[in-house]
Design an enzyme around this catalytic site. Structure first.
Site, mmCIF file in Angstrom:
data_model
loop_
_atom_site.group_PDB
_atom_site.id
_atom_site.type_symbol
_atom_site.label_atom_id
_atom_site.label_comp_id
_atom_site.label_asym_id
_atom_site.label_seq_id
_atom_site.Cartn_x
_atom_site.Cartn_y
_atom_site.Cartn_z
ATOM 1 N N GLN A 102 -36.716 -52.139 37.770
ATOM 2 C CA GLN A 102 -36.100 -52.395 36.464
ATOM 3 C C GLN A 102 -37.203 -52.502 35.407
ATOM 4 O O GLN A 102 -38.194 -53.202 35.608
ATOM 5 C CB GLN A 102 -35.276 -53.683 36.481
ATOM 6 C CG GLN A 102 -34.455 -53.879 35.209
ATOM 7 C CD GLN A 102 -33.764 -55.233 35.171
ATOM 8 O OE1 GLN A 102 -34.426 -56.252 35.067
ATOM 9 N NE2 GLN A 102 -32.443 -55.226 35.251
ATOM 10 N N TYR A 175 -32.287 -58.270 25.237
ATOM 11 C CA TYR A 175 -33.635 -57.715 25.139
ATOM 12 C C TYR A 175 -33.654 -56.507 24.196
ATOM 13 O O TYR A 175 -32.642 -56.176 23.574
ATOM 14 C CB TYR A 175 -34.159 -57.361 26.526
ATOM 15 C CG TYR A 175 -34.404 -58.583 27.385
ATOM 16 C CD1 TYR A 175 -35.130 -59.673 26.894
ATOM 17 C CD2 TYR A 175 -33.899 -58.672 28.680
ATOM 18 C CE1 TYR A 175 -35.356 -60.804 27.671
ATOM 19 C CE2 TYR A 175 -34.118 -59.800 29.467
ATOM 20 C CZ TYR A 175 -34.847 -60.868 28.957
ATOM 21 O OH TYR A 175 -35.062 -61.982 29.722
ATOM 22 N N ARG A 227 -28.495 -51.032 32.521
ATOM 23 C CA ARG A 227 -27.825 -52.323 32.560
ATOM 24 C C ARG A 227 -27.481 -52.787 31.152
ATOM 25 O O ARG A 227 -28.302 -52.682 30.233
ATOM 26 C CB ARG A 227 -28.705 -53.371 33.240
ATOM 27 C CG ARG A 227 -27.897 -54.616 33.618
ATOM 28 C CD ARG A 227 -28.695 -55.624 34.389
ATOM 29 N NE ARG A 227 -27.786 -56.536 35.093
ATOM 30 C CZ ARG A 227 -28.116 -57.726 35.539
ATOM 31 N NH1 ARG A 227 -29.349 -58.186 35.366
ATOM 32 N NH2 ARG A 227 -27.244 -58.478 36.172
ATOM 33 N N GLY A 318 -26.975 -61.734 43.525
ATOM 34 C CA GLY A 318 -28.238 -62.296 43.092
ATOM 35 C C GLY A 318 -28.499 -63.659 43.662
ATOM 36 O O GLY A 318 -29.161 -63.826 44.682
ATOM 37 N N ARG A 319 -27.931 -64.685 43.009
ATOM 38 C CA ARG A 319 -28.196 -66.065 43.424
ATOM 39 C C ARG A 319 -27.875 -66.306 44.886
ATOM 40 O O ARG A 319 -28.575 -67.057 45.568
ATOM 41 C CB ARG A 319 -27.392 -67.019 42.530
ATOM 42 C CG ARG A 319 -27.897 -67.121 41.097
ATOM 43 C CD ARG A 319 -26.852 -67.757 40.189
ATOM 44 N NE ARG A 319 -25.794 -66.827 39.854
ATOM 45 C CZ ARG A 319 -24.588 -67.182 39.442
ATOM 46 N NH1 ARG A 319 -24.264 -68.458 39.346
ATOM 47 N NH2 ARG A 319 -23.680 -66.270 39.132
#
Length: 395
Positions: A102, A175, A227, A318-319
């Protein structure tokens, strides 16, 4: 043999085959060296988790020095990074798992300390509304924008050289790529700002340049993913209809689209009358055209199946892979009863979580980790933004 559909192989249109529909979502480790080079701790962290998912997307890597968003961030700004990136790709390639790097620029979501005295840059000289002490960035010049586009291409070439199977453009979590599309952060009056189509110009230019680099240097089955965050809560800001329009413009130019949200059951945060899940609404625009990665609070196999049923083609975890590195293997072997959906702070060394990331998880990220020591360990984010989406923890 398991009957779960997410354990079956998945084939992209370019022919790349994943051994299953599970993706390890990009999560920063906060553990790279000061100059963005990989550490051994990061390699071990990925090794502990890479064998199960069909694809692993790395934590974000900055494509230029002014794009660094936080300390301990991976970098892909120069060929000096190639030895470490090659080791990382190799570490992920266990049991046939595919590796995606990424890449991004943080834009205004940084500060002069992280940039070693330099002022952050963005589409316009507009400070972020959160956190409250966000610094006002400098508006990028046309020449800097042109160079940024090339920097994304150079980062892609390095990913190819290092042996990755794809790159993902991080246009989410407020971002820089998102900052150019947002009417909140982009108030330019030149060709890079103004109308929605003009604000879309930079993401499209980056996609096109990366495509050309892939065509020149990569094997046929190299992936280009994008993304995005479905909504912003600022006014003005990106709304759901803007993101669906965005997807319609890029869906035939990328190999997959990856949503960023903390719950796969999320509904609109801005339009409370819209009761459909965001996932299903995006799927209506992508189905049969481009694979869609659904994500957010997927902890049990039933969650993964539900996300697929709601329109996702792949499910990102993810988590839960922080808490349970062997999640896929346990599901595949019928050992679901041993899957941990909580994590003890005392087990993080055993789980190969780097010390920098441990500190981040127990401070800024604690509200979403389900720590056994946290009285509110069952908190979910179905109807709110979470810390990983660029918001302050209190949100």
């Amino acid at each position: 043999m398991s009957a779960y559909s997410f354990l079956k192989p998945f084939t992209f249109k370019n022919g790349l085959v994943l051994k299953n529909h599970v993706v390890m979502s990009p999560m920063t480790t906060m553990s790279s060296f000061y100059n963005g080079m990989l550490t051994g701790d990061e390699i071990n962290y990925y090794k502990a988790r890479a064998a199960g998912p069909g694809m692993v997307i790395t934590g974000v890597a900055n494509v230029d020095k002014l794009g660094k968003g936080f300390e301990g961030e991976l970098s892909v700004v120069s060929d000096d990074m190639l030895p470490g990136l090659t080791r990382l790709a190799s570490a992920i390639h266990q049991q046939g798992t595919k590796a995606v790097l990424q890449i991004f620029n943080a834009g205004r979501k940084t500060n002069h300390k992280i940039l070693r005295g330099n002022q952050p840059v963005s589409a316009s000289a507009v400070a972020a509304t959160y956190p409250a002490d966000s610094e006002t960035p400098r508006e990028m010049t046309s020449e800097e924008i042109d160079q940024l586009i090339l920097d994304f291409g150079s980062a892609t070439r390095r990913a190819i050289q290092a042996g990755f199977d794809g790159v993902e453009l991080h246009g989410a979590n407020t971002y820089l790529l998102q900052q150019f599309y947002s009417p909140n952060s982009n108030q330019r009056t030149d060709k890079w700002g103004g109308s929605r189509d003009n604000r879309l110009r930079l993401p499209l230019a980056v996609i096109h340049n990366v495509q050309s680099v892939i065509k020149q240097y990569a094997p046929k089955q190299f992936l280009l993913g994008y993304r995005l965050s479905p909504e912003e809560i600022e006014t003005p800001g990106i709304r759901l209809e803007d993101s669906l329009y965005f997807v319609d413009q890029i869906k035939e130019q990328v190999d997959y689209i990856h949503l960023s949200m903390a719950s796969y059951q999320r509904t609109s945060l801005n339009d409370k009358t819209n009761k459909q899940t965001l996932l299903s609404q995006f799927a209506a625009h992508t189905k049969g055209i481009v694979p869609l990665i659904g994500i957010g609070s997927i902890e049990q196999p039933a969650d993964a199946e539900a996300a697929l049923a709601d329109g996702a083609d792949l499910v990102a975890i993810g988590r839960e892979l922080l808490r349970e590195p062997q999640w896929v293997q346990k599901v595949a072997s019928g050992d679901e009863a041993s899957i941990r959906t909580q994590i003890s702070p005392m087990d993080m060394d055993e789980l190969a979580i780097p010390y920098g990331l441990q500190t981040f998880l127990t401070t800024d990220f604690t509200s979403v980790m389900h720590f056994t020591t946290d009285a509110d360990a069952t908190q979910d984010y179905q109807n709110s933004l979470a810390p990983m989406e660029g918001m302050e923890e209190k949100l």
